[in-house]
Design a protein around this motif. Structure first.
Motif, PDB file in Angstrom:
ATOM      1  N   TYR A   1       0.817  -1.161   0.161  1.00  0.00           N
ATOM      2  CA  TYR A   1      -0.114  -0.122  -0.134  1.00  0.00           C
ATOM      3  C   TYR A   1       0.834   1.459  -0.103  1.00  0.00           C
ATOM      4  CZ  TYR A   1      -3.715  -3.244   1.113  1.00  0.00           C
ATOM      5  OH  TYR A   1      -4.556  -4.311   0.933  1.00  0.00           O
ATOM      6  N   LEU A   2       2.035   1.352   0.409  1.00  0.00           N
ATOM      7  CA  LEU A   2       2.845   2.275   0.549  1.00  0.00           C
ATOM      8  C   LEU A   2       4.033   2.143  -0.483  1.00  0.00           C
ATOM      9  CD1 LEU A   2       3.227   2.889   4.573  1.00  0.00           C
ATOM     10  CD2 LEU A   2       1.408   3.847   2.858  1.00  0.00           C
ATOM     11  N   LYS A   3       4.135   1.240  -1.172  1.00  0.00           N
ATOM     12  CA  LYS A   3       5.067   0.948  -2.054  1.00  0.00           C
ATOM     13  C   LYS A   3       6.615   1.066  -1.846  1.00  0.00           C
ATOM     14  CE  LYS A   3       1.635   1.428  -5.017  1.00  0.00           C
ATOM     15  NZ  LYS A   3       1.042   0.123  -5.638  1.00  0.00           N
ATOM     16  N   GLU A   4       6.772   0.510  -0.387  1.00  0.00           N
ATOM     17  CA  GLU A   4       7.919   0.301   0.172  1.00  0.00           C
ATOM     18  C   GLU A   4       8.680  -0.805  -0.468  1.00  0.00           C
ATOM     19  OE1 GLU A   4       6.655   2.512   4.286  1.00  0.00           O
ATOM     20  OE2 GLU A   4       7.530   0.324   4.389  1.00  0.00           O
ATOM     21  N   PRO A   5       9.986  -0.772  -0.465  1.00  0.00           N
ATOM     22  CA  PRO A   5      10.565  -2.009  -0.975  1.00  0.00           C
ATOM     23  C   PRO A   5      10.830  -3.242  -0.067  1.00  0.00           C
ATOM     24  CG  PRO A   5      12.384  -0.444   0.006  1.00  0.00           C
ATOM     25  CD  PRO A   5      10.913   0.322  -0.115  1.00  0.00           C
ATOM     26  N   PHE A   6      10.975  -4.481  -0.751  1.00  0.00           N
ATOM     27  CA  PHE A   6      10.968  -5.422  -0.102  1.00  0.00           C
ATOM     28  C   PHE A   6      12.213  -6.261  -0.294  1.00  0.00           C
ATOM     29  CE2 PHE A   6      10.149 -10.176   1.028  1.00  0.00           C
ATOM     30  CZ  PHE A   6       9.424 -10.046   2.537  1.00  0.00           C
ATOM     31  N   GLY A   7      13.536  -5.597   0.598  1.00  0.00           N
ATOM     32  CA  GLY A   7      14.834  -6.269   0.298  1.00  0.00           C
ATOM     33  C   GLY A   7      15.028  -7.528   1.027  1.00  0.00           C
ATOM     34  N   ARG A   8      16.391  -8.044   0.764  1.00  0.00           N
ATOM     35  CA  ARG A   8      16.550  -9.295   1.580  1.00  0.00           C
ATOM     36  C   ARG A   8      16.729  -9.315   2.795  1.00  0.00           C
ATOM     37  NH1 ARG A   8      22.125 -11.482  -0.538  1.00  0.00           N
ATOM     38  NH2 ARG A   8      20.847 -11.394  -2.578  1.00  0.00           N
ATOM     39  N   PRO A   9      17.006  -8.014   3.719  1.00  0.00           N
ATOM     40  CA  PRO A   9      17.026  -7.915   5.003  1.00  0.00           C
ATOM     41  C   PRO A   9      15.734  -8.087   5.661  1.00  0.00           C
ATOM     42  CG  PRO A   9      18.434  -6.247   4.243  1.00  0.00           C
ATOM     43  CD  PRO A   9      17.571  -6.811   3.064  1.00  0.00           C
ATOM     44  N   ARG A  10      14.692  -7.363   5.131  1.00  0.00           N
ATOM     45  CA  ARG A  10      13.354  -7.514   5.319  1.00  0.00           C
ATOM     46  C   ARG A  10      12.738  -8.966   5.254  1.00  0.00           C
ATOM     47  NH1 ARG A  10      10.598  -1.544   3.844  1.00  0.00           N
ATOM     48  NH2 ARG A  10      12.616  -0.499   4.238  1.00  0.00           N
ATOM     49  N   LEU A  11      13.279  -9.602   4.033  1.00  0.00           N
ATOM     50  CA  LEU A  11      12.825 -10.911   4.115  1.00  0.00           C
ATOM     51  C   LEU A  11      13.357 -11.767   5.358  1.00  0.00           C
ATOM     52  CD1 LEU A  11      11.343 -13.244   2.363  1.00  0.00           C
ATOM     53  CD2 LEU A  11      13.599 -13.376   1.066  1.00  0.00           C
ATOM     54  N   MET A  12      14.545 -11.665   5.651  1.00  0.00           N
ATOM     55  CA  MET A  12      15.493 -12.386   6.642  1.00  0.00           C
ATOM     56  C   MET A  12      14.609 -12.064   8.008  1.00  0.00           C
ATOM     57  SD  MET A  12      19.291 -11.853   5.540  1.00  0.00           S
ATOM     58  CE  MET A  12      19.835 -12.510   7.231  1.00  0.00           C
ATOM     59  N   ALA A  13      14.225 -10.814   8.296  1.00  0.00           N
ATOM     60  CA  ALA A  13      13.710 -10.421   9.547  1.00  0.00           C
ATOM     61  C   ALA A  13      12.417 -11.276   9.710  1.00  0.00           C
ATOM     62  CB  ALA A  13      13.187  -8.897   9.618  1.00  0.00           C
ATOM     63  N   CYS A  14      11.614 -11.257   8.442  1.00  0.00           N
ATOM     64  CA  CYS A  14      10.447 -11.886   8.587  1.00  0.00           C
ATOM     65  C   CYS A  14      10.349 -13.446   8.700  1.00  0.00           C
ATOM     66  CB  CYS A  14       9.514 -11.632   7.339  1.00  0.00           C
ATOM     67  SG  CYS A  14       8.820  -9.984   6.960  1.00  0.00           S
ATOM     68  N   GLY A  15      11.453 -13.878   8.133  1.00  0.00           N
ATOM     69  CA  GLY A  15      11.663 -15.417   8.467  1.00  0.00           C
ATOM     70  C   GLY A  15      12.079 -15.701   9.861  1.00  0.00           C
ATOM     71  N   LEU A  16      12.906 -14.883  10.435  1.00  0.00           N
ATOM     72  CA  LEU A  16      13.175 -14.972  11.785  1.00  0.00           C
ATOM     73  C   LEU A  16      12.222 -15.087  12.789  1.00  0.00           C
ATOM     74  CD1 LEU A  16      16.758 -13.664  11.819  1.00  0.00           C
ATOM     75  CD2 LEU A  16      16.193 -15.942  12.091  1.00  0.00           C
ATOM     76  N   VAL A  17      11.134 -13.968  12.560  1.00  0.00           N
ATOM     77  CA  VAL A  17       9.783 -13.837  13.282  1.00  0.00           C
ATOM     78  C   VAL A  17       9.219 -15.146  13.258  1.00  0.00           C
ATOM     79  CG1 VAL A  17       7.800 -12.556  13.526  1.00  0.00           C
ATOM     80  CG2 VAL A  17       9.932 -11.511  13.259  1.00  0.00           C
ATOM     81  N   LEU A  18       8.849 -15.573  11.939  1.00  0.00           N
ATOM     82  CA  LEU A  18       8.001 -17.024  11.896  1.00  0.00           C
ATOM     83  C   LEU A  18       8.709 -18.050  12.466  1.00  0.00           C
ATOM     84  CD1 LEU A  18       6.835 -16.109   8.187  1.00  0.00           C
ATOM     85  CD2 LEU A  18       5.561 -16.031  10.237  1.00  0.00           C
ATOM     86  N   LEU A  19      10.263 -18.084  12.474  1.00  0.00           N
ATOM     87  CA  LEU A  19      10.844 -19.307  13.153  1.00  0.00           C
ATOM     88  C   LEU A  19      10.708 -19.351  14.451  1.00  0.00           C
ATOM     89  CD1 LEU A  19      12.504 -21.632  12.576  1.00  0.00           C
ATOM     90  CD2 LEU A  19      14.349 -20.048  12.690  1.00  0.00           C
ATOM     91  N   GLY A  20      10.723 -17.915  15.002  1.00  0.00           N
ATOM     92  CA  GLY A  20      10.620 -17.864  16.389  1.00  0.00           C
ATOM     93  C   GLY A  20       9.285 -18.352  17.033  1.00  0.00           C
ATOM     94  N   MET A  21       8.248 -17.983  16.319  1.00  0.00           N
ATOM     95  CA  MET A  21       6.808 -18.042  16.605  1.00  0.00           C
ATOM     96  C   MET A  21       6.648 -19.718  16.507  1.00  0.00           C
ATOM     97  SD  MET A  21       4.639 -15.394  14.758  1.00  0.00           S
ATOM     98  CE  MET A  21       3.200 -16.265  15.218  1.00  0.00           C
ATOM     99  N   LEU A  22       7.139 -20.172  15.573  1.00  0.00           N
ATOM    100  CA  LEU A  22       7.124 -21.853  15.443  1.00  0.00           C
ATOM    101  C   LEU A  22       7.698 -22.734  16.774  1.00  0.00           C
ATOM    102  CD1 LEU A  22       7.760 -22.290  11.547  1.00  0.00           C
ATOM    103  CD2 LEU A  22       5.419 -22.781  12.926  1.00  0.00           C
ATOM    104  N   LEU A  23       9.101 -22.025  16.922  1.00  0.00           N
ATOM    105  CA  LEU A  23       9.764 -22.577  18.143  1.00  0.00           C
ATOM    106  C   LEU A  23       8.886 -22.489  19.359  1.00  0.00           C
ATOM    107  CD1 LEU A  23      13.448 -21.518  17.737  1.00  0.00           C
ATOM    108  CD2 LEU A  23      12.734 -23.808  18.063  1.00  0.00           C
ATOM    109  N   MET A  24       8.097 -21.352  19.708  1.00  0.00           N
ATOM    110  CA  MET A  24       7.334 -21.174  20.952  1.00  0.00           C
ATOM    111  C   MET A  24       6.168 -21.960  20.968  1.00  0.00           C
ATOM    112  SD  MET A  24       7.216 -16.964  21.526  1.00  0.00           S
ATOM    113  CE  MET A  24       6.895 -16.671  19.810  1.00  0.00           C
TER     114      MET A  24
END
Length: 279
Positions: free
Chosen positions: A252-275
Motif C-alpha cells: 500500500y505504501l510502495k516500500e521496497p521488500f529487500g533481502r534484510p526484510r525477508l530475513m527479518a520476517c523469516g526469523l520472526v516466523l521461525l521464532g513463533m514456530l519454536l514457541m
C-alpha cells in the motif's frame, strides 16, 4: 490455543492501525481521533465495570505514561522512516524487554525452546539495520528514538500482564486505562490544531473511527490472551504483526521488500514456530 488465536487476531488489527497512521499525513490528528473513540467507549462502559483494586492503580498509571511516551515518539519516527523499517525495529525490542522483566520479577516458567523462540524475534530485527532493510536507511539519530519506543512497548505490556495477575479483569482494566490515557492527545489536538481537527472529523471520520476500533479491539484481545496464558509468549506472538506490516508497506505504501526484510520476517516466523511447536 485460544490465547494464540486471540493474539494473532490482535496482531492483524495492530498492523492495520499502524499502517493507517503511517499512510496519513496528519498523524497527530489520527492518534487524537483514535483516542476520542477510546475515551468515548470508556465513558459509555463506565457503568458496566468495576474499579480495579487499589494495588492496581499505580501500575495502571505507569502503563498509561509509557503508552503516551510511545505515541509521541511514534509520530516522530514515522515522519522519517519507512513503515516496514520503523515498525519492526520498535516492535522487535519489546519481546526482549517483556522476557527480561518476566524472568526477573514475575517468576514465570518458560521452557528453553520458548526462550529461544522469543530471542529470535529481536535477532530478526537486527537484520533491518543492514542496508536500511533493503530500502532507505533510517538516520542513526533515530535509532535511540526507535529503541525507546520498543522499551516503552515492552514496559507497558509487562505492566498490563502483571496487573492481570494481581486480579484485575481485562474489560475493567481497559476501560479505566482508557479514561486515564485517552484524553491528552485529543486535548493537544484541540489546543494546537482546533480547525484542522474539526475538519478531520468532518471529512475523515471513518478513518478516525476505524483506527480507534482497531486499537481498542487489539488491546482487549491481547489482555484477554495474557490472562489465559504466558505474558512473555503473548508479547512475542503478537510480533507476527511485523510480517504483516512489512507486507502492507510494500503493497500500500510502495516500500521496497529487500533481502534484510525477508530475513527479518523469516526469523520472526521461525521464532513463533519454536514457541508453539512441541519439539
Amino acid at each position: 490455543m485460544l490465547a494464540t488465536v486471540l493474539v494473532l487476531i490482535a496482531a492483524v488489527l495492530h498492523a492495520t492501525w499502524n499502517t493507517l497512521i503511517k499512510f496519513s499525513g496528519e498523524r497527530l490528528l489520527v492518534i487524537a481521533s483514535m483516542d476520542v473513540v477510546a475515551f468515548t467507549f470508556a465513558v459509555v462502559m463506565l457503568g458496566f465495570v468495576s474499579p480495579p483494586p487499589a494495588a492496581v492503580w499505580p501500575w495502571m498509571i505507569g502503563s498509561a505514561v509509557f503508552e503516551l511516551i510511545y505515541r509521541v515518539l511514534l509520530i516522530r519516527a514515522y515522519r522519517v522512516g519507512d513503515l516496514g523499517l520503523v515498525y519492526p525495529l520498535m516492535r522487535g525490542l519489546s519481546p526482549l524487554v517483556v522476557l527480561g522483566l518476566t524472568l526477573v520479577f514475575a517468576g514465570e516458567h518458560l521452557t528453553t525452546q520458548q526462550i529461544l523462540g522469543i530471542l529470535l524475534i529481536p535477532c530478526g530485527m537486527v537484520c533491518l539495520l543492514w542496508q536500511g532493510g533493503g530500502g532507505a536507511r533510517l538516520p542513526w539519530s533515530m535509532l535511540p528514538v526507535v529503541g525507546l519506543i520498543g522499551l516503552c512497548i515492552g514496559c507497558y505490556t509487562w505492566i498490563d500482564g502483571h496487573v492481570l495477575q494481581l486480579g484485575a479483569q481485562p474489560l475493567d482494566y481497559l476501560v479505566w486505562l482508557s479514561l486515564i490515557s485517552a484524553w491528552p492527545f485529543p486535548l493537544m489536538a484541540l489546543c494546537s490544531k482546533r480547525q484542522a481537527f474539526t475538519l478531520f472529523w468532518r471529512e475523515q471520520w471513518r478513518l478516525g473511527i476505524s483506527v480507534g476500533l482497531c486499537v481498542l479491539l487489539s488491546y482487549a484481545l491481547v489482555l484477554w490472551a495474557m490472562q489465559l496464558g504466558s505474558v512473555a509468549e503473548a508479547a512475542a506472538l503478537r510480533e507476527i504483526s511485523v510480517v504483516l506490516v512489512v507486507l502492507f508497506g510494500m503493497r500500500y505504501l510502495k516500500e521496497p521488500f529487500g533481502r534484510p526484510r525477508l530475513m527479518a520476517c523469516g526469523l520472526v516466523l521461525l521464532g513463533m514456530l519454536l514457541m508453539k511447536l512441541k519439539l
